[in-house]
Design a protein around this motif. Structure first.
Motif, mmCIF file in Angstrom:
data_model
loop_
_atom_site.group_PDB
_atom_site.id
_atom_site.type_symbol
_atom_site.label_atom_id
_atom_site.label_comp_id
_atom_site.label_asym_id
_atom_site.label_seq_id
_atom_site.Cartn_x
_atom_site.Cartn_y
_atom_site.Cartn_z
ATOM 1 N N TYR A 164 0.861 -1.276 -0.099
ATOM 2 C CA TYR A 164 -0.010 -0.042 0.104
ATOM 3 C C TYR A 164 0.941 1.435 0.026
ATOM 4 C CZ TYR A 164 -4.355 -2.563 0.861
ATOM 5 O OH TYR A 164 -5.421 -3.499 0.524
ATOM 6 N N LYS A 165 2.214 1.053 0.158
ATOM 7 C CA LYS A 165 3.211 2.255 0.143
ATOM 8 C C LYS A 165 3.674 2.196 -1.441
ATOM 9 C CE LYS A 165 5.671 5.161 2.348
ATOM 10 N NZ LYS A 165 6.278 6.445 1.531
ATOM 11 N N GLN A 166 3.721 3.406 -1.896
ATOM 12 C CA GLN A 166 4.176 3.744 -3.320
ATOM 13 C C GLN A 166 5.547 3.899 -3.410
ATOM 14 O OE1 GLN A 166 2.773 3.566 -6.394
ATOM 15 N NE2 GLN A 166 3.800 5.081 -7.698
ATOM 16 N N ASP A 167 6.270 3.191 -4.063
ATOM 17 C CA ASP A 167 7.899 3.078 -4.093
ATOM 18 C C ASP A 167 8.524 4.049 -5.063
ATOM 19 O OD1 ASP A 167 7.366 1.799 -6.509
ATOM 20 O OD2 ASP A 167 8.082 -0.091 -5.871
ATOM 21 N N ASN A 168 7.664 4.931 -5.372
ATOM 22 C CA ASN A 168 8.436 6.010 -6.285
ATOM 23 C C ASN A 168 7.604 7.295 -6.120
ATOM 24 O OD1 ASN A 168 6.221 5.650 -8.163
ATOM 25 N ND2 ASN A 168 7.430 4.364 -9.413
ATOM 26 N N SER A 169 8.158 8.483 -6.621
ATOM 27 C CA SER A 169 7.504 9.783 -6.438
ATOM 28 C C SER A 169 6.094 9.870 -6.863
ATOM 29 C CB SER A 169 8.584 10.858 -6.806
ATOM 30 O OG SER A 169 7.965 12.238 -6.558
ATOM 31 N N PRO A 170 5.006 10.225 -6.278
ATOM 32 C CA PRO A 170 4.898 10.466 -4.796
ATOM 33 C C PRO A 170 5.009 9.310 -3.993
ATOM 34 C CG PRO A 170 2.881 11.058 -5.958
ATOM 35 C CD PRO A 170 3.804 10.650 -7.132
#
Length: 704
Positions: A310-316
């Motif tokens: 659930y955590k995006q690993d690139n911006s944002p």
């Protein structure tokens, strides 16, 4: 008219609007093509009818959209994300939109199909033509029409009886299935009543594996639909999507949208449009579906809330939970986050009363699996498999029951080392050991993804003998096949699920004809197979040896989730965990299925070490080909941040774009951390350095 536009560049230094002249009607939230530097770029309009004293403004070259792609809610959400995660605003817009609509010149456009429509005409037809027209059910794909009317298709079009139109391709992704019979347990009924009757907005549904959390979701979704509202059901990974889609479509029919990374560009656009046009009420998807253009959300239901996916690993680098809280505020809808192993942050919030805790502490079938710790310091083993586990697999198969084996390492050999000179094959970019994949005869870096053909020859001494160090899922599959040649063995990992639809195919194959399912962590989550009575977990200590504040939490979640795959029906389940540390507190908590005991002990460690959820973290990664330059800038910015607690700098694994150096910043408040990181970025820009800065606000774990 003068308008402000954010262009598609990802550089934080250019995170500001640029003013252009526009001679056409355009709205906030539309894409435009504009000249930027020496090339044309795509941007998003953020303001119209602006005043500007700048002379000789450049003109917009093309207005791409006639109606806004992003409504006011999503435009405001993007601004909030940009500020909260210290990320370029344009990257937030890109994240929200499907590829065919992204403000980027590199993305594919919308795909159209030719369809034949019947028209009225006064032109005379032959008897054969009349019969053909009457036999066709219009509208029909133009290719099918031409196939049926081989000899007269052109004549029917020329005479005006048939018109060819270009329509957006609209793939149908969901087929309805038959709903299974269900009856709610008392705990499920109480949970539903508590959620529906409470004035609270946020709920943590803590339910042991097999307690029926999905059924609670479906009941809540049904209530929302009866009120004419929309529902978003979030799952962490693609592998869980087919099962959730099957449950949802069986209950509510095929009028649902699905959204995940294995859909192609046109499929994503099609699903996005279904939601935007209010043609569906339920969306099932992974983290990116949180940005769907909802108009009237009734519930956001988040399965496996603890999952790191659930955590995006690139911006944002957004955390899905943060986004759904923002959306819930706008839509005044309730949020239910469910897990058998809640994240420490979520349970701590429930403990404080920020979330309302709803518990399901009994399985639907009343029986939790029995856990057995196999002490590998004492146990005889063969190719990494203990004699006890081999025996239990054999017994299980003899009863015509199924086995799941978890080994959280894909590939064949995790380390390839020359027997002659002891040279270890490493990635030239990352400096970590390459993993040997026997299926493709390649050495793959599981850090950056680079692949090298393996010639079975040492590049240093040209020797051909290599140590067999460790084991991955490929090798485990090979060894299990040798031990149980009659068994139907299926492997599920990142390599076997690369092709579209592979997750669904593998799970269906295991359910209908499989005996043993071997896989990485993806087999530990959400799988519900009635005949699985034996689960074996190999190299269980791997997760606990990571040099990370979250290693114990990750290990507990993985082991408890994997254990929950056994004994989910009327047959008793047994779990065999191979470990060299049977006395570790994580193992003891898993042994007794005691989440609360784990939570209390781990929270003491977090408090003493000043780690989340007691403090807020940010990691700053400095990237350059020259390690000394990366360290130089990191040290300068550590000094700049001296009002906060700063750990480092230390070197971490390299990537293709250079050496990497990390700072870890701690703060007691989000507001202080956010403000100081923004100031630090401004300071970084003032240094005029070519050392790249990568900002990760509120990481779940530390980068390797």
């Amino acid at each position: 008219m003068k308008i402000n536009v954010y262009v598609e560049t990802q550089a934080m230094e250019l995170n500001k609007p640029f003013t252009y002249l526009c001679n056409e009607q355009v709205y906030v939230g539309c894409r435009v093509k504009v000249p930027f530097g020496y090339k044309d770029c795509i941007g998003i309009v953020t303001e119209i009818n602006v005043t500007s004293s700048v002379q000789n403004l450049k003109e917009v070259k093309e207005v791409i959209d006639r109606t806004p792609l992003l409504n006011e809610e999503l435009m405001n959400l993007a601004k909030w994300m940009s500020n909260y995660y210290v990320a370029p605003l344009i990257s937030c817009y890109k994240t929200m939109l499907p590829p065919a609509l992204k403000p980027s010149s590199t993305y594919a456009s919308i795909v159209y199909e030719s369809w034949a429509f019947k028209k009225e005409s006064q032109m005379p037809l032959t008897k054969h033509q009349q019969e053909l027209i009457q036999s066709i059910s219009f509208p029909i794909k133009a290719s099918e029409f031409r196939k049926i009317c081989k000899s007269c298709a052109k004549a029917l079009i020329d005479k005006g009886y048939v018109e060819i139109r270009q329509l957006e391709k609209n793939p149908k992704l969901v087929s309805s299935s038959v709903d299974s019979q269900f009856s709610l347990t008392k705990q499920q009924k109480d949970a539903i009543d508590k959620i529906t009757q409470s004035s609270q907005t946020y709920f943590l549904l803590h339910g042991v594996t097999g307690s029926g959390k999905t059924e609670v979701f479906l009941q809540l979704a049904s209530q929302a639909l009866q009120q004419g509202k929309q529902v978003l059901i979030l799952v962490p990974e693609i592998g869980l999507t087919p099962m959730m889609i099957e449950r949802v479509s069986a209950r509510f029919g095929s009028d649902i949208a699905i959204y995940h990374s294995q859909l192609n560009n046109q499929e994503k656009y099609s699903q996005y449009k279904l939601v935007k046009e209010n043609k569906v009420k339920i969306v099932v998807g992974t983290r990116s579906s949180i940005f769907m253009p909802f108009s009237n959300l009734g519930y956001i239901l988040m399965d496996e809330e603890h999952d790191s996916s659930y955590k995006q690993d690139n911006s944002p680098r957004y955390q899905t939970k943060d986004i759904l809280i923002q959306r819930a505020r706008v839509h005044h809808c309730k949020v239910v986050m469910a897990s058998a192993t809640p994240s420490l942050e979520a349970y701590a919030r429930a403990y404080k009363g920020n979330y309302e805790l709803v518990s399901l502490n009994q399985r639907v079938n009343q029986k939790m699996p029995d856990i057995h710790l196999i002490d590998m310091r004492k146990e005889k083993s063969m190719n990494g498999l203990s004699s006890t586990l081999i025996q239990k697999i054999e017994q299980c198969l003899s009863r015509k029951e199924q086995v799941i084996l978890l080994l959280n390492r894909r590939g064949y050999l995790p380390v390839v080392k020359c027997s002659t000179c002891n040279e270890v094959m490493t990635c030239p970019d990352c400096g970590i050991a390459l993993t040997y994949h026997k299926d493709s005869q390649s050495l793959i870096c599981h850090c950056c993804g680079r692949s090298f053909y393996f010639k079975s020859e040492c590049p240093k001494c040209h020797g051909h003998q290599f140590y067999q160090l460790g084991m991955g899922t490929e090798k485990l599959e090979e060894k299990i096949s040798e031990l149980f040649p009659e068994a139907r063995i299926i492997r599920m990992d990142a390599d076997s699920t690369r092709k579209k639809g592979a997750h669904e195919k593998i799970l269906k194959e295991f359910e209908t004809r499989g005996d043993i399912l071997i896989g990485t962590q993806m087999v530990a989550k959400g799988l519900d197979f009635a005949r699985v009575t034996c689960v074996g977990i190999l190299q269980a200590d791997l997760a606990m040896v990571r040099n990370d504040f979250s290693s114990s939490e990750i290990a507990y979640q993985l082991l408890e989730q994997a254990s929950g795959r056994a004994g989910r029906s009327d047959k008793a389940g047994n779990v065999y965990i191979q470990t060299f540390e049977p006395d570790h507190f994580v193992m003891k908590c898993v042994l007794s299925h005691n989440y609360l005991s784990f939570f209390q002990q781990e929270m003491k460690y977090r408090h003493l070490g000043h780690y989340p959820p007691y403090v807020y973290l940010c990691t700053l990664i400095y990237i350059h080909k020259d390690l000394n330059k990366a360290f130089e800038i990191a040290n300068k910015e550590k000094e700049f941040l001296n009002s906060l607690k700063v750990l480092g700098p230390i070197e971490i694994h390299s990537r293709k774009d250079g050496k990497r150096v990390r700072l870890v910043i701690k703060s007691n408040t989000k507001e202080e951390l956010n403000q100081k990181i923004k100031e630090c970025f401004t300071y970084h820009s003032s240094l005029k350095t070519n050392v790249k800065l990568d900002i990760n606000m509120y990481p779940n774990r530390l980068e390797d």
